[in-house]
Design a protein around this motif. Structure first.
Motif, PDB file in Angstrom:
ATOM      1  N   ALA A  73       0.838  -1.229  -0.094  1.00  0.00           N
ATOM      2  CA  ALA A  73       0.016   0.000  -0.035  1.00  0.00           C
ATOM      3  C   ALA A  73       0.703   1.203   0.110  1.00  0.00           C
ATOM      4  N   PRO A  88      -5.910   6.155  -1.532  1.00  0.00           N
ATOM      5  CA  PRO A  88      -5.135   4.673  -1.711  1.00  0.00           C
ATOM      6  C   PRO A  88      -4.655   4.572  -2.877  1.00  0.00           C
ATOM      7  N   TRP A  89      -3.257   3.998  -2.994  1.00  0.00           N
ATOM      8  CA  TRP A  89      -2.688   3.426  -4.150  1.00  0.00           C
ATOM      9  C   TRP A  89      -1.812   2.267  -3.942  1.00  0.00           C
ATOM     10  N   PHE A  90      -2.007   1.095  -4.614  1.00  0.00           N
ATOM     11  CA  PHE A  90      -0.974  -0.132  -4.578  1.00  0.00           C
ATOM     12  C   PHE A  90      -0.055  -0.086  -5.524  1.00  0.00           C
ATOM     13  N   ASP A 126      -3.945   9.270  -7.730  1.00  0.00           N
ATOM     14  CA  ASP A 126      -3.882   8.360  -8.903  1.00  0.00           C
ATOM     15  C   ASP A 126      -2.197   7.842  -9.063  1.00  0.00           C
ATOM     16  N   ALA A 175      -2.238   0.512  -8.921  1.00  0.00           N
ATOM     17  CA  ALA A 175      -3.824   0.447  -9.033  1.00  0.00           C
ATOM     18  C   ALA A 175      -4.425   0.998  -7.630  1.00  0.00           C
ATOM     19  N   ALA A 176      -5.403   1.494  -7.930  1.00  0.00           N
ATOM     20  CA  ALA A 176      -6.267   2.232  -6.431  1.00  0.00           C
ATOM     21  C   ALA A 176      -6.840   0.993  -5.603  1.00  0.00           C
ATOM     22  N   THR A 177      -6.941  -0.096  -6.197  1.00  0.00           N
ATOM     23  CA  THR A 177      -7.548  -1.144  -5.426  1.00  0.00           C
ATOM     24  C   THR A 177      -6.359  -2.246  -5.229  1.00  0.00           C
ATOM     25  N   PRO A 178      -6.385  -3.278  -3.930  1.00  0.00           N
ATOM     26  CA  PRO A 178      -5.360  -4.164  -4.195  1.00  0.00           C
ATOM     27  C   PRO A 178      -5.704  -5.115  -5.156  1.00  0.00           C
ATOM     28  N   PRO A 179      -4.772  -5.798  -5.897  1.00  0.00           N
ATOM     29  CA  PRO A 179      -4.663  -6.746  -6.940  1.00  0.00           C
ATOM     30  C   PRO A 179      -4.911  -8.118  -6.356  1.00  0.00           C
ATOM     31  N   PRO A 239      -0.027  -5.215  -9.497  1.00  0.00           N
ATOM     32  CA  PRO A 239      -0.981  -4.381  -9.865  1.00  0.00           C
ATOM     33  C   PRO A 239      -0.880  -3.898 -11.464  1.00  0.00           C
TER      34      PRO A 239
END
Length: 481
Positions: A333, A360-362, A397, A470-474, A480
């Motif tokens: 994260a 959030p960014w992963f 982003d 990505a904004a969500t965890p893969p 990601p």
């Protein structure tokens, strides 16, 4: 099989190439020769068969030269014309065959053995036949047997035969010719292969000599002339690129050692001076005033801290650039890493105010290295931010921006901010080794991102870090997008 292969591999490359060319040509010549032999043989046999079928005797000549006995279940030959009355035309033989395998020669001086296929034609089982047979003189003959249809009641067959030597002699001459031509071709191919190998491998010889020269002298400035765009030229160009990269790496290494020595000399000299003052005070019994002693100890402590920081930065830069050497690459994260670094920055700059907006960014990277990079960016902002000013931190982003309200960086100095040991003339009195931003640049590039430093609107400096993610965890185990 292993022995010949091992001996072949032990030959020089030129010899192997020449041998391979000779073998390839030999196989091609042998295949062409065999094909030519069969084609010519078939053509000669067809020509001989055509001559046999076109040389049929007249029916009246057949009847005049034999005696017929129609009793006993079929016709059979009772009397042959004496050999002296038969011309030896092309050593040709014409004989009449009866179903009971008897035969009589009506032309020629040799009789030909009667085969089952001949009696089958005489018995009206087949129309005609071609086959090879042995004559009475021991020679091989080509035989054409056909039905004697002009007198069907006789049930006879006529065999026309000529020696196979007409074909075999020509084929023998052809084999000799093909052997001579093929042998000359193979020998020429071997010589040509050796010449081609020598000519084609001449650039490889130059490359080998260059490599040996570099290994012997460590002269990385050597370059090989590149002619054309074939594989050898590409290999030479790759060698030139490799030596250029090695020379650049060696120069950077020497520069790093020189810069490190220069940077270490100042704190070590100051540290040695302070320690000598403390030691001389102990040896002479002349006490240093308490305030001066505390200042000396504080200076020693600061210089040791600076040395420890410099050594840590040098260790970080000494790690391999190709990939993450520690093997701890994982999906992390990015916003949590920035938040943890932000807490450390608040402790280092209590007189400053931090405003953070982290979305959030992963990303995929090494947590410790990325956190160290962010801490270095914050340290740079804390170092130049005036007391009471605001440091603005935003993550959106995948783009992290850190903006301070310090004096900013002159435009002419921006191209050098990520160079190792480079420090702005206005900042050389401040603590630091000049390696922090270089570590940031390398760490971000290893993670597939980029970092820039530039002037901010209204004054100050803004550092921007972009990392793919990505904004969500893969899903587990996947990088990601």
């Amino acid at each position: 099989m292993t022995g010949p292969v091992r001996r072949f591999r032990g030959l020089p490359l030129r010899s192997r190439l020449a041998l391979l060319v000779a073998v390839a040509v030999a196989v091609a010549v042998a295949a062409a020769a065999v094909t030519c032999w069969f084609v010519v043989r078939n053509a000669l046999m067809d020509s001989l068969d055509g001559a046999l079928s076109g040389n049929r005797p007249k029916p009246s000549d057949v009847i005049e030269r034999i005696d017929i006995d129609a009793t006993g279940g079929g016709a059979r030959c009772l009397r042959e014309i004496p050999n002296r009355d038969n011309p030896d035309l092309y050593q040709q033989t014409i004989q009449v065959v009866a179903p009971n395998s008897t035969s009589c020669v009506i032309l020629g001086r040799q009789s030909v053995e009667v085969s089952d296929s001949d009696t089958a034609v005489a018995g009206r089982e087949t129309e005609d036949t071609y086959h090879d047979a042995t004559a009475s003189n021991g020679e091989k003959y080509r035989v054409f047997t056909y039905q004697f249809k002009e007198y069907p009641e006789l049930r006879l067959a006529v065999s026309v035969a000529r020696p196979l030597s007409e074909v075999d002699d020509t084929l023998g001459d052809l084999v000799l010719l093909l052997t001579l031509v093929g042998g000359a071709g193979i020998l020429g191919a071997g010589v040509a292969g050796l010449w081609v190998a020598r000519t084609g491998l001449r650039p490889v010889d130059r490359l080998t000599e260059a490599v040996e020269h570099v290994a012997r002298t460590e002269d990385l400035d050597l370059r090989i002339p590149v002619d054309g765009d074939d594989e050898i030229a590409r290999l030479s160009a790759s060698f030139n690129s490799m030596t250029a990269s090695l020379a650049t790496s060696r120069d950077l290494q020497q520069q790093l050692i020189a810069d490190a020595g220069h940077e270490l000399r100042t704190p070590l000299t100051s540290l040695r001076t302070n320690i000598e003052l403390l030691a001389r005070s102990e040896e002479t019994g002349r006490a240093i005033p308490p305030d001066d002693r505390r200042a000396l100890l504080a200076s020693v402590k600061a210089q040791m801290t600076e040395l420890a920081s410099l050594i840590g930065d040098l260790q970080e830069l000494s790690r391999p650039d190709a990939g993450h050497a520690s093997g701890k690459v994982q999906v992390i994260a990015w916003h949590d890493v920035v938040d943890a670094a932000l807490e450390r920055a608040r402790l280092r700059g209590p007189e400053l105010r931090f405003e953070a907006d982290l979305a959030p960014w992963f990303v995929r990277g090494e947590p410790a290295a990325l956190e160290r990079a962010v801490v270095n960016i914050f340290d740079n902002a804390v170092k130049f931010g005036p007391a009471g000013s605001v440091i603005e931190v935003a993550l959106k982003d995948g783009e992290l921006t850190v903006r301070d309200h310090g004096p900013g960086i002159p435009a002419e100095e921006l191209p050098h901010v990520f160079d190792r040991f480079w420090r702005s003339p206005s900042a050389r009195s401040l603590p630091g080794s000049g390696l922090g931003l270089s570590i940031v640049d390398r760490t971000v590039r290893q993670s597939g991102g980029e970092v820039t430093l530039g002037p901010a609107d209204g004054g100050g400096t803004v550092a921007t870090v972009r990392l793919p993610g990505a904004a969500t965890p893969p899903p587990s185990g996947l990088p990601p997008s």
